[in-house]
Design a protein around this motif. Structure first.
Motif, PDB file in Angstrom:
ATOM      1  N   ALA A  13      30.604  -0.287  55.337  1.00 23.11           N
ATOM      2  CA  ALA A  13      31.350  -0.549  54.099  1.00 23.11           C
ATOM      3  C   ALA A  13      30.786   0.265  52.938  1.00 23.11           C
ATOM      4  N   TYR A  14      31.666   0.687  52.048  1.00 24.09           N
ATOM      5  CA  TYR A  14      31.267   1.458  50.871  1.00 24.09           C
ATOM      6  C   TYR A  14      32.290   1.211  49.777  1.00 24.09           C
ATOM      7  N   GLY A  15      31.943   1.567  48.547  1.00 18.95           N
ATOM      8  CA  GLY A  15      32.918   1.457  47.472  1.00 18.95           C
ATOM      9  C   GLY A  15      32.296   0.971  46.179  1.00 18.95           C
ATOM     10  N   PRO A  16      33.116   0.759  45.151  1.00 20.36           N
ATOM     11  CA  PRO A  16      32.626   0.283  43.859  1.00 20.36           C
ATOM     12  C   PRO A  16      31.829  -1.006  44.002  1.00 20.36           C
ATOM     13  N   PRO A  60      44.077   0.855  56.137  1.00 21.33           N
ATOM     14  CA  PRO A  60      42.875   1.136  55.350  1.00 21.33           C
ATOM     15  C   PRO A  60      42.988   2.397  54.492  1.00 21.33           C
ATOM     16  N   THR A  61      42.259   2.390  53.421  1.00 20.83           N
ATOM     17  CA  THR A  61      42.177   3.539  52.518  1.00 20.83           C
ATOM     18  C   THR A  61      41.525   4.713  53.246  1.00 20.83           C
ATOM     19  N   LYS A  82      36.510   8.881  46.431  1.00 19.36           N
ATOM     20  CA  LYS A  82      36.912   9.238  45.059  1.00 19.36           C
ATOM     21  C   LYS A  82      36.832   8.004  44.151  1.00 19.36           C
ATOM     22  N   LYS A  83      37.304   6.867  44.625  1.00 19.43           N
ATOM     23  CA  LYS A  83      37.227   5.640  43.826  1.00 19.43           C
ATOM     24  C   LYS A  83      35.775   5.257  43.573  1.00 19.43           C
ATOM     25  N   SER A 104      33.699   5.283  39.961  1.00 20.97           N
ATOM     26  CA  SER A 104      33.068   4.060  39.455  1.00 20.97           C
ATOM     27  C   SER A 104      31.615   4.294  39.049  1.00 20.97           C
ATOM     28  N   ILE A 105      30.871   5.094  39.798  1.00 22.33           N
ATOM     29  CA  ILE A 105      29.470   5.313  39.440  1.00 22.33           C
ATOM     30  C   ILE A 105      29.349   6.267  38.267  1.00 22.33           C
ATOM     31  N   GLY A 106      30.407   7.022  37.989  1.00 25.10           N
ATOM     32  CA  GLY A 106      30.391   7.880  36.816  1.00 25.10           C
ATOM     33  C   GLY A 106      30.385   7.100  35.528  1.00 25.10           C
TER      34      GLY A 106
END
Length: 309
Positions: free
Chosen positions: A175-178, A292-293, A300-301, A305-307
């Motif tokens: 799993a990964y993401g914001p 799924p995305t 990219k999402k 978010s980390i930006g």
């Protein structure tokens, strides 16, 4: 209204589940975390959840929480290990998580509370089977992390045979993401993005050809939410994208999206690492419509978010 108790709900995946259940249909959410645990990810939900400070071995307290709140579903995410953890960490995990979980499962069975356990689609299958991996493949973990997950799975199936525990075991891919913090040691995408932001090299075990299945965290949370609402019981379900990507492919996507020079330092492959993990998600799709995305859109999402951090 269903009452959901999430054990480990302040973690990366846990917080995504909290958000999804709060956004869903008439769900009340409780989160259990030990004293001293970082609960910063729960700040956006302040006033909408109930926080219980306890550990898994506090059986009497957990029993009171189940009874007083009329809990319908317990979601178990508690783990202190990462895939690279060694024997000493496994022994601590056995004492603090694996063994106390047996008491939790018995409490749930006695009260007719459904259990959802987060296992690991990335480590329990091990090497030796063809890919994609199906839920009925033999479990052959090569890491202590994967061993701990497979042990808890077997304890759940034992309690079902013994006392009729209603359970759902989910085996998510990576799993990964914001919400994932780049400064941590777990999660290739988050770690690599953090290194790129600092201009530091990333250490890669092996030559970067290892294949993994990645799942955007919001997709994972939504799949679990819908499986719970559907009442799926006494089942084990893979949750992944069903597509494999090498480490080098992931790094190339990050370089392109972040516009940064991400250097990789390749070292000798570890014995705890599996060559290739891609999950067969046919069983999941037999229960829900799951789309799924894509990895690039999800990264990219995440990088967007980390930006903002």
């Amino acid at each position: 209204m269903q009452t959901i108790l999430i054990l480990g709900g302040a973690g990366f995946i846990g917080a995504a589940l909290v958000k999804r259940f709060l956004d869903g249909e008439d769900c009340r959410v409780l989160v259990l975390e030990p004293e001293g645990a970082d609960i910063s990810r729960l700040e956006p939900f302040s006033g909408r959840i109930s926080l219980v400070r306890a550990t898994l071995d506090e059986g009497a307290l957990i029993a009171d929480v189940l009874d007083c709140n009329h809990v319908d579903v317990v979601i178990h995410l508690v783990s202190t290990m990462i895939p690279g953890s060694g024997l000493e960490h496994f022994q601590r995990e056995t004492a603090s998580v694996v063994n106390p979980s047996a008491g939790l499962f018995r409490l749930c069975a006695q009260r007719g509370v459904r259990l959802v356990y987060f296992s690991s689609g990335g480590t329990v299958y091990g090497n030796g089977c063809g890919t994609p991996h199906r839920e009925d493949d033999a479990l052959r973990p090569v890491s202590y992390y994967g061993l701990s997950k497979s042990l808890v799975e077997e304890m759940i199936r034992f309690e079902q045979r013994r006392s009729g525990l209603e359970y759902l075991i989910v085996r998510p891919s990576n799993a990964y993401g914001p919400g994932q913090k780049p400064g941590r040691k777990q999660g290739l995408i988050a770690v690599a993005a953090g290194k790129a932001m600092k201009g530091e090299p990333l250490q890669i075990w092996g030559d970067g050809s290892a294949v993994r299945d990645y799942i955007f965290v919001d997709d994972l949370a939504d799949a679990v939410y819908r499986l719970v609402l559907k009442g799926v019981s006494c089942e084990t379900v893979n949750i992944g994208s069903g597509k494999g990507h090498t480490v080098n492919e992931v790094l190339d996507i990050l370089r392109r999206l972040m516009g940064r020079d991400l250097k990789a330092e390749y070292t000798e492959r570890r014995g705890v690492d599996v060559d290739s993990i891609v999950l067969d998600c046919s069983r999941l799709r037999s229960y829900i419509d799951f789309r799924p995305t894509s990895l690039e859109d999800g990264i990219k999402k995440f990088t967007d978010s980390i930006g903002k951090i």
